[in-house]
Design a protein around this motif. Sequence first.
Motif, short mmCIF file in Angstrom:
data_model
loop_
_atom_site.label_atom_id
_atom_site.label_comp_id
_atom_site.label_asym_id
_atom_site.label_seq_id
_atom_site.Cartn_x
_atom_site.Cartn_y
_atom_site.Cartn_z
N ASP A 53 -4.78 -4.31 -1.23
CA ASP A 53 -4.13 -5.30 -0.36
C ASP A 53 -3.34 -6.27 -1.23
O ASP A 53 -3.23 -6.09 -2.46
N ALA A 96 0.83 -1.20 0.00
CA ALA A 96 0.00 0.00 0.00
C ALA A 96 0.87 1.25 0.00
O ALA A 96 0.57 2.24 -0.69
N LEU A 128 -7.91 -2.34 0.18
CA LEU A 128 -7.53 -2.34 1.59
C LEU A 128 -8.19 -1.19 2.32
O LEU A 128 -8.71 -1.35 3.44
#
Length: 460
Positions: free
Chosen positions: A56, A35, A62
């Motif tokens: 993710d 990320a 995410l």
Amino acid sequence: MPHPLLASANESSKPIWLVTEQTWPDIAGQLPQLAQGFAKAQGFAGKAGSHCLLPDADGNLLGVAFGLGGSDAKSNDPFLPGKLPTLLPEDIYRFETEAPNPTLATLAWLLGAYSFNRYRKRGEKAVRLVVPNGVDAEDAARIADAVVASRDLVNTPTSDLGPDGIEAAARQLAERHGAAFTSIVGDDLLERNFPMIHAVGRASITPPRLIDFTWGDASAPRITLVGKGVAFDTGGLDIKPASSMLLMRKDMGGAAATLALADMIMGAKLPVRLRVLIPAVENAISSNAFRPGDILPSRKGISVEIGNTDAEGRLILADALALADEESPDLIVDFATLTGAARVALGPELPPFYTDDDTLAADIARHGSAVNDPVWRLPLWYPYQAQLDSKFADMNNTGGPMGGSITAALFLRRFVEAAKAHVHFDIFAWNNSTRPGRPEGGEVQAARLMYALLRERYAS
């Protein structure tokens, strides 16, 4: 949950990291390497209004990084999170880091998701927000729903929302809250002594009317709201140029703001006796249109010479304000898209307001700032009243070439004597471009701050 765009904390949700340019490096360092690298590749650095969808390891979402900017005032708009509903894929989200003002961030989310879809169907997506801790979700939903309903009214063209359509919307609202509703229509206005409302609206195929509803305990403090309901304004015989007529469906924006505030008050069951007065007309052109040079009687007994038929809003408001004043209410609040001069002075985003009550003025300014509903006080400069002098009547409906918003406010002030306090808002009722929480199109101005003020005064 009280609103389809809100969710509860026990629902699965994706995190939104609200970050400044200063806090982003620390927060980024706590994220997975993938990320972090993705955000760096995208050039995300916390700039105000910027966002980055963070993946993710499996390529799924995410969470989201959203920038609040730096330390300058422009970057600290409390409505900035209102951009998010239009940017994010359908899902449920939560603020992983606390918003600077969670209540305004939640409201901005609800207001920023608005779109006017009556004539062009667009795909709806349910981008929901978990209600942050400490936020009154019911109140936020109440405010948002009232604003959204009134935005729809302003955005609706006059072909589908004439004076009768304004009445229908007001009647529906009154019935939903159990208010007592009446309407005086057409020539009955003359019989009931509302000659200026009748004169302005008589040229339209849809008769003019005065909408009137009351709600609450008759012994409670009396709050009266008055809204300018010009469904469309051609300018009358002093006809507007084509470019000035394009947005004139919004000339009932004062009525829309009034209905929004009334909806908030009644929905919150504030302990007040509420009265709502909306003179609803179309300023059209036909053989029986009122003319420049006409002298009109008014409910107050003041004769008014017509210097310009395009200064019609103050005429219909004057008759309604005179009626409101007859009850000696504790407070009269009027909303009107009244003058272009107000926009020249302060622009479209900062409506001026006028009152002789310094305590009320201070409260309005304080609440406007607190709820991000900005307004600015301009003076009721009584020496300018001479600009309204007429050689043939008690007053003219237009002043000189300067100070037009002030002279309009002074005109209205002549029709209020007995009320304990009066405030006039000269609003624009339109967003020329999209800003966070404020999509382009019809807007409700000054109603949210007045709701906050009335809650403080009467519900605490």
